[in-house]
Design an enzyme around this catalytic site. Structure first.
Site, PDB file in Angstrom:
ATOM      1  N   ARG A 184      73.971  54.939  48.512  1.00 22.43           N
ATOM      2  CA  ARG A 184      74.919  56.049  48.316  1.00 22.43           C
ATOM      3  C   ARG A 184      74.919  56.451  46.832  1.00 22.43           C
ATOM      4  NH1 ARG A 184      79.690  56.727  44.843  1.00 22.43           N
ATOM      5  NH2 ARG A 184      81.126  58.147  45.869  1.00 22.43           N
ATOM      6  N   THR A 193      84.839  54.711  36.643  1.00 26.12           N
ATOM      7  CA  THR A 193      83.665  55.287  35.984  1.00 26.12           C
ATOM      8  C   THR A 193      84.072  55.464  34.548  1.00 26.12           C
ATOM      9  OG1 THR A 193      83.025  56.542  37.954  1.00 26.12           O
ATOM     10  CG2 THR A 193      82.321  57.478  35.862  1.00 26.12           C
ATOM     11  N   THR A 240      85.988  61.407  36.918  1.00 26.68           N
ATOM     12  CA  THR A 240      86.076  60.114  37.603  1.00 26.68           C
ATOM     13  C   THR A 240      86.932  60.328  38.856  1.00 26.68           C
ATOM     14  OG1 THR A 240      88.080  59.383  36.468  1.00 26.68           O
ATOM     15  CG2 THR A 240      85.996  58.826  35.414  1.00 26.68           C
ATOM     16  N   GLY A 241      86.831  59.400  39.791  1.00 27.72           N
ATOM     17  CA  GLY A 241      87.612  59.517  41.016  1.00 27.72           C
ATOM     18  C   GLY A 241      86.702  59.728  42.219  1.00 27.72           C
ATOM     19  N   THR A 282      78.580  54.767  35.743  1.00 25.68           N
ATOM     20  CA  THR A 282      79.440  54.133  36.743  1.00 25.68           C
ATOM     21  C   THR A 282      78.696  53.145  37.626  1.00 25.68           C
ATOM     22  OG1 THR A 282      81.018  54.643  38.524  1.00 25.68           O
ATOM     23  CG2 THR A 282      78.968  55.853  38.561  1.00 25.68           C
ATOM     24  N   SER A 331      84.132  48.744  37.007  1.00 23.84           N
ATOM     25  CA  SER A 331      83.732  50.034  37.584  1.00 23.84           C
ATOM     26  C   SER A 331      82.491  50.610  36.928  1.00 23.84           C
ATOM     27  CB  SER A 331      84.881  51.037  37.456  1.00 23.84           C
ATOM     28  OG  SER A 331      85.056  51.422  36.115  1.00 23.84           O
TER      29      SER A 331
HETATM   30  N1  ASP Z   1      83.175  59.144  40.851  1.00 21.44           N
HETATM   31  C1  ASP Z   1      82.589  57.848  41.065  1.00 21.44           C
HETATM   32  C2  ASP Z   1      81.811  57.862  42.350  1.00 21.44           C
HETATM   33  O1  ASP Z   1      82.261  58.466  43.307  1.00 21.44           O
HETATM   34  C3  ASP Z   1      83.559  56.751  41.146  1.00 21.44           C
HETATM   35  C4  ASP Z   1      84.736  56.855  40.274  1.00 21.44           C
HETATM   36  O2  ASP Z   1      84.771  57.568  39.307  1.00 21.44           O
HETATM   37  O3  ASP Z   1      85.716  56.191  40.526  1.00 21.44           O
HETATM   38  O4  ASP Z   1      80.785  57.204  42.403  1.00 21.44           O
END
Ligand code: ASP
Length: 371
Positions: free
Chosen positions: A248, A220, A271-272, A238, A93
């Site tokens: 993106r 991330t 994160t998320g 990330t 990730s």
């Molecule tokens: N927040 C990150 C993103 O949307 C991905 C993640 O943390 O899982 O790029």
């Protein structure tokens, strides 16, 4: 390589601290500065901050904490910590070996903030550089700008002496992309609606089939730290959402979303699901809640509640009408108090004088996102 146990760890960090303090005492350069030790140093990070070691002796949070207590600049310490995760091919990730975009290209996002210096820098959709957090730090330190993207970010990294590689995929990330491609696009064409559904569903299927760690479909690393003097910094880095549309950019490199630090108040990172965080600028919101007196946990819960209120599209809701995605915040205030909070149960990592720990976050909602 020798594993550090807790006693070794505390001893090592104490010795490092003495070593860093020694020159001033030994050589008597300048006046003795007596720093009030009112803050207990701490490092707080996403769960992968206490998981990956890239073949070395210590995780991100252990490394950053040892450097902070040894006298290093807090942001230098955090960047050294997250670099371990960026370089570890096993974390799919972040950095090298991060899951690629829909065209099979790894594009990385990062930002960092230095509380005392009031500097910030970020890069988005950068290709070919394994350690985007270091590039983000150079944007903060050597330019008048806060965010460089795409080819411009890569050119900047090249000019700063970074090695630019053709491809940051590992065999594992490329094979997972091929598997995703094979499952989503078996005949090279599907009607757009079905294709969008297949895109999301296939990703989740790869998670269900055990091919992708659920924590790393989104994934991330955010890492925030504070030293004895109360100096606060943070960094987020990330590879973003797996199989994203090329170009993106998620929340991670955006100041106020993936990270926000106010040296006098606190730091928050995330994160998320990046889109949910971008819409609500949660890291900024959390720091502002702390400015109004909220504890790290209460500030984080307020942000999660706002995200929940702003999530109304059916495609983003589960059968119970609740958000069908994960979102986590890692929060540290200027007193060294910290919290990890999340939409659904998850974990986060911490390192204090007690050593590194993986702890449960405080969830807003029970069950799992897809229930
Ligand atoms: N927040 C990150 C993103 O949307 C991905 C993640 O943390 O899982 O790029």
């Amino acid at each position: 390589m020798k594993k550090l146990n807790r006693r070794d760890f505390v001893r090592t960090t104490a010795v490092a601290g003495m070593a860093a303090a020694a020159p001033r005492r030994l050589f008597g350069q300048g006046p003795t500065v007596i720093t009030p030790k009112t803050v207990r140093p701490a490092v707080v990070a996403s769960a992968n901050g206490n998981q990956y070691k890239n073949g070395g002796p210590a995780t991100c949070v252990e490394t950053a904490f040892a450097m902070i207590t040894g006298g290093s600049d807090v942001l230098d310490a955090l960047i050294a910590g997250v670099s371990i995760v960026e370089l570890d091919p096993e974390d799919s990730s972040v950095g090298y070996g991060g899951l690629p975009n829909a065209e099979g290209v790894v594009q990385l996002d990062s930002c960092c903030m230095h509380g005392p210096k009031k500097r910030a820098g970020g890069v988005a959709a950068i290709e070919g550089v394994r350690t985007p957090a270091k590039v983000a730090q150079l944007v903060a330190d050597t330019t008048d700008h806060h965010l460089l993207v795409g080819r411009g970010a890569q050119d900047f990294a090249r000019a700063m002496g970074f090695k630019i590689e053709d491809d940051l995929n590992t065999e594992k990330s490329r094979n997972l992309w091929l598997e995703w491609k094979r499952r989503t696009d078996p005949e090279h064409y599907l009607d757009p609606k079905k294709r969008a559904e297949a895109w999301y569903e296939t990703g989740l299927q790869l998670v269900r089939d055990g091919l992708i760690d659920p924590e790393h479909y989104w994934g991330t690393i955010n890492c925030d730290g504070i030293n004895f003097k109360g100096e606060l910094c943070g960094v987020t880095t990330t590879s973003g959402l797996a199989w994203k549309i090329p170009g993106r950019v998620g929340d991670s490199p955006i100041l106020g979303a993936g990270l926000y630090v106010d040296g006098e108040i606190g730091a928050a990172g995330s994160t998320g699901r990046g889109e949910a965080n971008l819409y609500n600028l949660c890291s900024f919101f959390i720091v502002e809640e702390m400015r109004r007196g909220a504890s790290p946990k209460d500030a984080g819960m307020a942000a999660l509640k706002r995200v929940q209120r702003n999530t109304i599209e059916k495609r983003l809701l589960n059968g119970r009408g609740q958000p069908n995605f994960g979102l986590n915040f890692y929060i540290l205030n200027a007193k060294g108090e910290y919290a990890g909070v999340s939409m659904y149960g998850s974990t986060y990592s911490v390192c204090t004088e007690k050593g590194p720990q993986t702890l449960d976050t405080e969830p807003l909602l029970q069950g799992r996102p897809t229930d």
